[in-house]
Design a protein around this motif. Structure first.
Motif, PDB file in Angstrom:
ATOM      1  N   ASN A  80       0.825  -1.213   0.000  1.00  0.00           N
ATOM      2  CA  ASN A  80       0.000   0.000   0.000  1.00  0.00           C
ATOM      3  C   ASN A  80       0.855   1.258   0.000  1.00  0.00           C
ATOM      4  O   ASN A  80       0.532   2.230  -0.693  1.00  0.00           O
ATOM      5  CB  ASN A  80      -0.953   0.016   1.199  1.00  0.00           C
ATOM      6  N   ASN A  83       1.845   1.951  -3.409  1.00  0.00           N
ATOM      7  CA  ASN A  83       0.728   1.966  -4.360  1.00  0.00           C
ATOM      8  C   ASN A  83       0.609   0.658  -5.140  1.00  0.00           C
ATOM      9  O   ASN A  83       0.283   0.660  -6.321  1.00  0.00           O
ATOM     10  CB  ASN A  83       0.863   3.126  -5.353  1.00  0.00           C
ATOM     11  N   GLN A 124       5.370   5.409 -11.324  1.00  0.00           N
ATOM     12  CA  GLN A 124       4.168   4.629 -11.023  1.00  0.00           C
ATOM     13  C   GLN A 124       4.484   3.377 -10.218  1.00  0.00           C
ATOM     14  O   GLN A 124       3.712   2.434 -10.196  1.00  0.00           O
ATOM     15  CB  GLN A 124       3.429   4.269 -12.312  1.00  0.00           C
TER      16      GLN A 124
END
Length: 127
Positions: A80, A83, A124
């Motif tokens: 988490n 991400n 990302q």
């Protein structure tokens, strides 16, 4: 990044088409597989390799102790933070199809300092 190839078996899951479930039943007590989005992706060993991983072992074991040795909770939390959807369990379960067993060789990325740094610095958060 360091990688390892593990031999395991896979099973078809009812209602999942050709998707195969990889349970990794043959790993040792001090090893675990980290799934990302229900796909086996990382290999974590609680051996001397983790101890020598430039501080990752100490940090990881400290975090694990804080979580009362709940490895799944810790892995989900680390994922988490990055991400990513991580777990040590395959969570999209269903009925296994009888006689669908097949041998598999799976290449996994070894969970270490280098991996964590790569994830943190990759756009990302993807390796």
């Amino acid at each position: 990044m360091d990688k390892i190839i593990l031999e395991t078996e896979s099973y078809l899951v009812e209602g999942k088409g050709n998707e195969r479930f990889l349970p990794f039943l043959e790993i040792e007590y001090n090893e675990t597989i980290i799934y990302e989005n229900n796909v086996p992706k990382y290999y974590l060993s609680f051996s001397s390799d983790l101890d020598s991983a430039n501080g990752l072992g100490n940090w990881f074991m400290s975090e694990l102790k804080e979580k009362r040795n709940d490895l799944s909770k810790l892995i989900i939390e680390i994922g988490n933070r990055l991400n990513l959807k991580w777990d040590v369990f395959y969570s999209d379960f269903g009925e296994l199809i009888e006689d669908s067993w097949e041998p598999e060789k799976v290449e996994l990325i070894i969970f270490n300092d280098e991996l964590i740094e790569k994830i943190k610095t990759t756009p990302q958060h993807r390796v």
